[in-house]
Design a protein around this motif. Structure first.
Motif, PDB file in Angstrom:
ATOM      1  N   GLN A   1     -14.555  -5.605  -9.201  1.00  0.00           N
ATOM      2  CA  GLN A   1     -14.601  -4.275  -8.214  1.00  0.00           C
ATOM      3  C   GLN A   1     -13.885  -3.360  -8.797  1.00  0.00           C
ATOM      4  O   GLN A   1     -12.499  -3.145  -8.676  1.00  0.00           O
ATOM      5  N   ALA A   2     -14.385  -2.137  -9.112  1.00  0.00           N
ATOM      6  CA  ALA A   2     -13.644  -0.893  -9.693  1.00  0.00           C
ATOM      7  C   ALA A   2     -12.961  -0.099  -8.906  1.00  0.00           C
ATOM      8  O   ALA A   2     -11.827   0.211  -9.046  1.00  0.00           O
ATOM      9  N   GLU A   3     -13.265  -0.379  -7.411  1.00  0.00           N
ATOM     10  CA  GLU A   3     -12.703   0.285  -6.184  1.00  0.00           C
ATOM     11  C   GLU A   3     -11.285  -0.153  -6.269  1.00  0.00           C
ATOM     12  O   GLU A   3     -10.336   0.436  -5.814  1.00  0.00           O
ATOM     13  N   ALA A   4     -11.333  -1.811  -6.081  1.00  0.00           N
ATOM     14  CA  ALA A   4     -10.119  -2.290  -5.835  1.00  0.00           C
ATOM     15  C   ALA A   4      -9.156  -1.939  -6.753  1.00  0.00           C
ATOM     16  O   ALA A   4      -7.816  -1.716  -6.646  1.00  0.00           O
TER      17      ALA A   4
ATOM     18  N   GLN B   1      -8.913   0.529  -8.866  1.00  0.00           N
ATOM     19  CA  GLN B   1      -8.430   2.184  -8.780  1.00  0.00           C
ATOM     20  C   GLN B   1      -7.296   1.913  -7.776  1.00  0.00           C
ATOM     21  O   GLN B   1      -6.288   2.938  -8.149  1.00  0.00           O
ATOM     22  N   LYS B   2      -7.569   1.445  -6.686  1.00  0.00           N
ATOM     23  CA  LYS B   2      -6.622   1.391  -5.601  1.00  0.00           C
ATOM     24  C   LYS B   2      -5.265   0.688  -5.894  1.00  0.00           C
ATOM     25  O   LYS B   2      -4.310   1.547  -5.540  1.00  0.00           O
ATOM     26  N   ASP B   3      -5.244  -0.194  -6.618  1.00  0.00           N
ATOM     27  CA  ASP B   3      -4.123  -0.870  -7.082  1.00  0.00           C
ATOM     28  C   ASP B   3      -3.413   0.068  -7.976  1.00  0.00           C
ATOM     29  O   ASP B   3      -2.229   0.063  -8.080  1.00  0.00           O
ATOM     30  N   ILE B   4      -4.030   0.681  -9.033  1.00  0.00           N
ATOM     31  CA  ILE B   4      -3.519   1.446 -10.220  1.00  0.00           C
ATOM     32  C   ILE B   4      -2.791   2.653  -9.569  1.00  0.00           C
ATOM     33  O   ILE B   4      -1.706   3.025  -9.686  1.00  0.00           O
ATOM     34  N   LEU B   5      -3.430   3.356  -8.521  1.00  0.00           N
ATOM     35  CA  LEU B   5      -2.994   4.404  -7.902  1.00  0.00           C
ATOM     36  C   LEU B   5      -1.540   4.407  -7.073  1.00  0.00           C
ATOM     37  O   LEU B   5      -0.944   5.423  -6.781  1.00  0.00           O
ATOM     38  N   MET B   6      -1.580   2.918  -6.770  1.00  0.00           N
ATOM     39  CA  MET B   6      -0.315   2.670  -5.891  1.00  0.00           C
ATOM     40  C   MET B   6       0.884   2.201  -6.635  1.00  0.00           C
ATOM     41  O   MET B   6       2.021   2.022  -6.256  1.00  0.00           O
TER      42      MET B   6
ATOM     43  N   LEU C   1      -9.332   0.044 -18.404  1.00  0.00           N
ATOM     44  CA  LEU C   1      -9.937  -1.148 -17.731  1.00  0.00           C
ATOM     45  C   LEU C   1     -11.547  -1.048 -17.672  1.00  0.00           C
ATOM     46  O   LEU C   1     -12.312  -1.823 -17.903  1.00  0.00           O
ATOM     47  N   LEU C   2     -11.853   0.153 -17.140  1.00  0.00           N
ATOM     48  CA  LEU C   2     -13.334   0.322 -16.887  1.00  0.00           C
ATOM     49  C   LEU C   2     -14.113   0.369 -18.310  1.00  0.00           C
ATOM     50  O   LEU C   2     -15.356  -0.197 -18.049  1.00  0.00           O
ATOM     51  N   GLU C   3     -13.522   1.040 -19.154  1.00  0.00           N
ATOM     52  CA  GLU C   3     -14.543   1.028 -20.553  1.00  0.00           C
ATOM     53  C   GLU C   3     -14.547  -0.474 -21.007  1.00  0.00           C
ATOM     54  O   GLU C   3     -15.678  -0.412 -21.505  1.00  0.00           O
ATOM     55  N   LEU C   4     -13.485  -0.870 -21.066  1.00  0.00           N
ATOM     56  CA  LEU C   4     -13.693  -2.330 -21.533  1.00  0.00           C
ATOM     57  C   LEU C   4     -14.353  -3.393 -20.882  1.00  0.00           C
ATOM     58  O   LEU C   4     -15.404  -3.850 -21.372  1.00  0.00           O
TER      59      LEU C   4
END
Length: 279
Positions: free
Chosen positions: A128-131, A133-138, A110-113
């Motif tokens: 928001q990359a942080e948001a 990342q948080k979603d994916i890790l959960m 996602l970040l690379e795209l």
């Protein structure tokens, strides 16, 4: 209630071993991660990530998937996006990758795209990359992860729909896609304009108006971005990367790389190896 449930069934153990069996089931994250939602299955012996995993092969396959996804986004092909996400998921499952590694792979995707397409204003500015990342890790399962990533990309396409109303902008997007698809080849503004059936002078003015940057400078930016990827994902010498990107003069390549990144290609690679920066 829209609740997804997956069960693992343990072995029939004596009472004094129940605690151990429950502990084993609770920690069967890997098997649960790869199970289909709303399924019931017997536990399996947990396997460690295969030692046969070849990092370079995995990264090569990842780059192929990313390339196809970029093409699908530019063409607004949702079925192809879904197909490539499915291919990457199958690969991770086949290679018995650790769930955290799979999540990191999807996050990086996602970040690379986003990074690749932000130059054409294709993603919403409130990304928001942080948001993310948080979603994916959960997320607890591969199926849910695939759905999340696909839905996010589809939402991005929907949010950018209004940007494609102008036929001019479609030409610019087509030019950007052409650059992305031929980034490791030599080509000129005239060639791209001819590919789009546009007058070179008109295309040059149009691109500058829409992108606030000349087409030549855009090509430089994208080639340096590709160089950064090659520096991170391969062990190719600087000279080989230079030639691969269509530069005949290595000194010139190093000069424009340093101008855009603040360091030489070799310094950039060393910083990546030392963990000083992330691409």
């Amino acid at each position: 209630m829209h609740i997804q449930i997956t069960f693992l069934i343990g072995d029939n153990k004596p009472v004094y071993q129940i605690k151990k069996e429950i502990h084993y089931l609770v920690n069967s994250d890997k098997q649960l991660f790869y199970l289909k939602q709303n399924s019931i299955t017997d536990k399996q012996k947990l396997s460690k990530a295969s030692s046969k995993n070849n990092r370079s092969e995995m990264l090569q396959f990842y780059q192929e998937i990313i390339s196809r996804m970029k093409k699908a986004i530019f063409q607004r092909d949702r079925s192809e996006l879904e197909r490539q996400i499915h291919h990457w998921s199958l690969y991770c499952q086949k290679e018995d990758c650790d769930p955290e590694t799979v999540k990191e792979g999807f996050l990086r995707m996602l970040l690379e795209l986003k990074m690749k397409l932000s130059s054409v204003h294709y993603y919403p500015s409130n990304y928001q990359a942080e948001a993310i990342q948080k979603d994916i890790l959960m997320i607890a399962s591969l199926e849910e992860l695939k759905e999340y990533v696909l839905q996010y990309l589809i939402n991005c396409l929907g949010a950018s729909e209004h940007l494609l109303k102008s036929a001019y902008h479609k030409d610019v997007l087509s030019a950007c896609y052409y650059v992305s698809s031929n980034i490791e080849s030599k080509f000129s503004l005239d060639e791209v304009a001819d590919h789009l059936y546009l007058n070179p002078s008109y295309f040059s003015r149009l691109f500058k108006k829409e992108m606030n940057i000349t087409f030549v400078e855009y090509i430089k930016q994208q080639k340096i971005q590709r160089a950064k990827e090659l520096l991170e994902f391969t062990t190719d010498p600087i000279g080989q990367i230079c030639e691969r990107l269509g530069y005949d003069n290595q000194s010139y390549f190093i000069k424009i790389f340093k101008k855009q990144t603040g360091c030489t290609p070799l310094e950039y690679r060393n910083k990546l190896l030392q963990g000083v920066l992330q691409s």
